[in-house]
Design a protein around this motif. Sequence first.
Motif, PDB file in Angstrom:
ATOM      1  N   ALA A 147       6.413 -14.177   4.350  1.00  0.00           N
ATOM      2  CA  ALA A 147       6.561 -13.123   5.644  1.00  0.00           C
ATOM      3  C   ALA A 147       6.956 -11.702   5.033  1.00  0.00           C
ATOM      4  N   ALA A 148       7.842 -11.647   4.210  1.00  0.00           N
ATOM      5  CA  ALA A 148       8.004 -10.263   3.605  1.00  0.00           C
ATOM      6  C   ALA A 148       6.859  -9.755   2.607  1.00  0.00           C
ATOM      7  N   ASP A 149       6.403 -10.603   2.001  1.00  0.00           N
ATOM      8  CA  ASP A 149       5.223 -10.016   1.234  1.00  0.00           C
ATOM      9  C   ASP A 149       4.209  -9.629   2.115  1.00  0.00           C
ATOM     10  N   CYS A 150       3.807 -10.219   3.196  1.00  0.00           N
ATOM     11  CA  CYS A 150       2.841  -9.965   4.238  1.00  0.00           C
ATOM     12  C   CYS A 150       3.022  -8.471   4.670  1.00  0.00           C
ATOM     13  N   PHE A 151       4.415  -8.388   5.041  1.00  0.00           N
ATOM     14  CA  PHE A 151       5.028  -7.096   5.571  1.00  0.00           C
ATOM     15  C   PHE A 151       4.586  -5.924   4.592  1.00  0.00           C
ATOM     16  N   PHE A 152       5.062  -6.086   3.557  1.00  0.00           N
ATOM     17  CA  PHE A 152       5.008  -4.970   2.665  1.00  0.00           C
ATOM     18  C   PHE A 152       3.590  -4.495   2.006  1.00  0.00           C
ATOM     19  N   GLN A 153       2.799  -5.832   1.984  1.00  0.00           N
ATOM     20  CA  GLN A 153       1.261  -5.299   1.469  1.00  0.00           C
ATOM     21  C   GLN A 153       0.429  -4.964   2.570  1.00  0.00           C
ATOM     22  N   SER A 154       0.676  -5.136   3.612  1.00  0.00           N
ATOM     23  CA  SER A 154      -0.352  -5.156   4.647  1.00  0.00           C
ATOM     24  C   SER A 154      -0.081  -4.758   5.935  1.00  0.00           C
ATOM     25  N   ASN A 155       1.171  -4.388   6.360  1.00  0.00           N
ATOM     26  CA  ASN A 155       1.579  -4.180   7.792  1.00  0.00           C
ATOM     27  C   ASN A 155       1.468  -2.758   7.948  1.00  0.00           C
ATOM     28  N   PRO A 156       0.732  -2.477   8.952  1.00  0.00           N
ATOM     29  CA  PRO A 156       0.681  -0.851   9.077  1.00  0.00           C
ATOM     30  C   PRO A 156       1.920   0.105   9.345  1.00  0.00           C
ATOM     31  N   LEU A 157       2.787  -0.475   9.743  1.00  0.00           N
ATOM     32  CA  LEU A 157       4.351   0.311   9.288  1.00  0.00           C
ATOM     33  C   LEU A 157       4.592   0.422   8.118  1.00  0.00           C
ATOM     34  N   SER A 158       4.445  -0.701   7.680  1.00  0.00           N
ATOM     35  CA  SER A 158       4.871  -0.699   5.992  1.00  0.00           C
ATOM     36  C   SER A 158       4.087   0.579   5.149  1.00  0.00           C
ATOM     37  N   LEU A 159       2.750   0.466   5.447  1.00  0.00           N
ATOM     38  CA  LEU A 159       1.818   1.241   4.921  1.00  0.00           C
ATOM     39  C   LEU A 159       2.079   2.764   5.065  1.00  0.00           C
ATOM     40  N   LYS A 160       2.374   3.026   6.332  1.00  0.00           N
ATOM     41  CA  LYS A 160       2.750   4.538   6.925  1.00  0.00           C
ATOM     42  C   LYS A 160       4.094   4.836   6.102  1.00  0.00           C
ATOM     43  N   TYR A 161       5.047   3.989   5.695  1.00  0.00           N
ATOM     44  CA  TYR A 161       6.207   4.332   4.904  1.00  0.00           C
ATOM     45  C   TYR A 161       5.811   4.599   3.725  1.00  0.00           C
ATOM     46  N   HIS A 162       5.029   3.872   3.101  1.00  0.00           N
ATOM     47  CA  HIS A 162       4.359   4.129   1.704  1.00  0.00           C
ATOM     48  C   HIS A 162       3.780   5.628   1.652  1.00  0.00           C
ATOM     49  N   ARG A 163       2.945   5.675   2.435  1.00  0.00           N
ATOM     50  CA  ARG A 163       2.162   7.157   2.490  1.00  0.00           C
ATOM     51  C   ARG A 163       2.938   8.205   2.602  1.00  0.00           C
ATOM     52  N   HIS A 164       4.168   8.321   3.415  1.00  0.00           N
ATOM     53  CA  HIS A 164       4.901   9.318   3.597  1.00  0.00           C
ATOM     54  C   HIS A 164       6.148   9.453   2.713  1.00  0.00           C
ATOM     55  N   SER A 165       6.474   8.571   2.079  1.00  0.00           N
ATOM     56  CA  SER A 165       7.665   8.288   1.205  1.00  0.00           C
ATOM     57  C   SER A 165       7.198   8.895  -0.039  1.00  0.00           C
ATOM     58  N   LEU A 166       8.245   9.709  -0.893  1.00  0.00           N
ATOM     59  CA  LEU A 166       8.125  10.015  -2.208  1.00  0.00           C
ATOM     60  C   LEU A 166       8.119   9.054  -3.272  1.00  0.00           C
ATOM     61  N   GLU A 167       9.026   8.095  -2.837  1.00  0.00           N
ATOM     62  CA  GLU A 167       9.337   7.074  -3.595  1.00  0.00           C
ATOM     63  C   GLU A 167      10.147   5.859  -2.920  1.00  0.00           C
ATOM     64  N   ARG A 168       9.690   4.666  -3.437  1.00  0.00           N
ATOM     65  CA  ARG A 168      10.565   3.432  -2.701  1.00  0.00           C
ATOM     66  C   ARG A 168      10.828   2.399  -3.563  1.00  0.00           C
ATOM     67  N   TRP A 169      12.029   1.455  -3.047  1.00  0.00           N
ATOM     68  CA  TRP A 169      12.553   0.586  -3.670  1.00  0.00           C
ATOM     69  C   TRP A 169      13.025  -0.443  -3.129  1.00  0.00           C
ATOM     70  N   THR A 170      12.422  -1.690  -3.429  1.00  0.00           N
ATOM     71  CA  THR A 170      12.771  -2.928  -2.484  1.00  0.00           C
ATOM     72  C   THR A 170      13.351  -3.945  -3.562  1.00  0.00           C
ATOM     73  N   LEU A 171      14.466  -4.525  -2.962  1.00  0.00           N
ATOM     74  CA  LEU A 171      15.081  -5.756  -3.418  1.00  0.00           C
ATOM     75  C   LEU A 171      15.071  -6.677  -2.669  1.00  0.00           C
ATOM     76  N   TYR A 172      14.545  -8.029  -3.336  1.00  0.00           N
ATOM     77  CA  TYR A 172      14.707  -9.227  -2.660  1.00  0.00           C
ATOM     78  C   TYR A 172      15.790 -10.046  -2.929  1.00  0.00           C
ATOM     79  N   MET A 173      16.677 -10.664  -1.987  1.00  0.00           N
ATOM     80  CA  MET A 173      17.626 -11.220  -2.319  1.00  0.00           C
ATOM     81  C   MET A 173      17.795 -12.658  -1.399  1.00  0.00           C
ATOM     82  N   ARG A 174      18.800 -13.507  -2.011  1.00  0.00           N
ATOM     83  CA  ARG A 174      19.239 -14.779  -1.322  1.00  0.00           C
ATOM     84  C   ARG A 174      20.701 -14.731  -0.928  1.00  0.00           C
ATOM     85  N   VAL A 175      21.177 -15.177   0.200  1.00  0.00           N
ATOM     86  CA  VAL A 175      22.437 -14.947   0.625  1.00  0.00           C
ATOM     87  C   VAL A 175      23.364 -16.243  -0.079  1.00  0.00           C
TER      88      VAL A 175
END
Length: 235
Positions: free
Chosen positions: A71-99
């Motif tokens: 579900a996380a991968d789907c959001f970051f790779q294809s969700n329209p909101l995520s793609l907007k963030y990608h276009r507007h941001s100069l840089e981004r960094w995502t960390l995947y974690m388990r509790v």
Amino acid sequence: MDQVTTITFFRYAGLEKVWALSMMQFAHRYLVKTSGLTFYKLLGTGKGDGFSPWPDYSSYALLQVWDNEQAADCFFQSNPLSLKYHRHSLERWTLYMRVVKADGQWSGENPFITHVSDNIGSVAIITRATIKASKLRTFWSYVPTSGKPLKRNEGLLYTKGIGEVPFLQMATFSLWKDEDSMKKFAYQSKEHGKAIALTKSLNWYKEELFARFYPYRSEGTWHGQAPLISENRLQ
């Protein structure tokens, strides 16, 4: 236990900072409809690399809790909101974690499901609190002192103050090389120990949460570099 938590840091420049600030309000209508997303927080950040109440309008964070990694991968790779963030941001960094451990509440709930594991390697920590209005002055007057040991700890890979409301609803995110480095700060630092004692004696918080994670996947860069994490074995 498939739950995955992600935290993404975005960096902006110029007029894109205005867009980023506006999304602190307008992104909610997209996020509430996101498939597989069970909890999220849009977060501002504090100036500098420490814990500051003064906003840093060049960077923001997005904390998300997912049903699973897919579900996380789907959001970051294809969700329209995520793609907007990608276009507007100069840089981004995502960390995947388990509790590993999560105590307390965030907005009246604890969204994290503990992932039992014997992993060794990097450690990520989120501490979050809503500070009582009557305690703001005493709380913030001690923050510079309690944060001094962070600068002396070579095992600290990254840290940033994050929060929903400046001064009132604050959190910290920190990424550590290993558990020993984190424990050295948490249990051997006199300044941090005093902060814990003051928290109990002065009753600073309306609500608080402590969560510990094993980060196992890092995507993107921050200021041109990928904060390094040791490879963890996920059980």
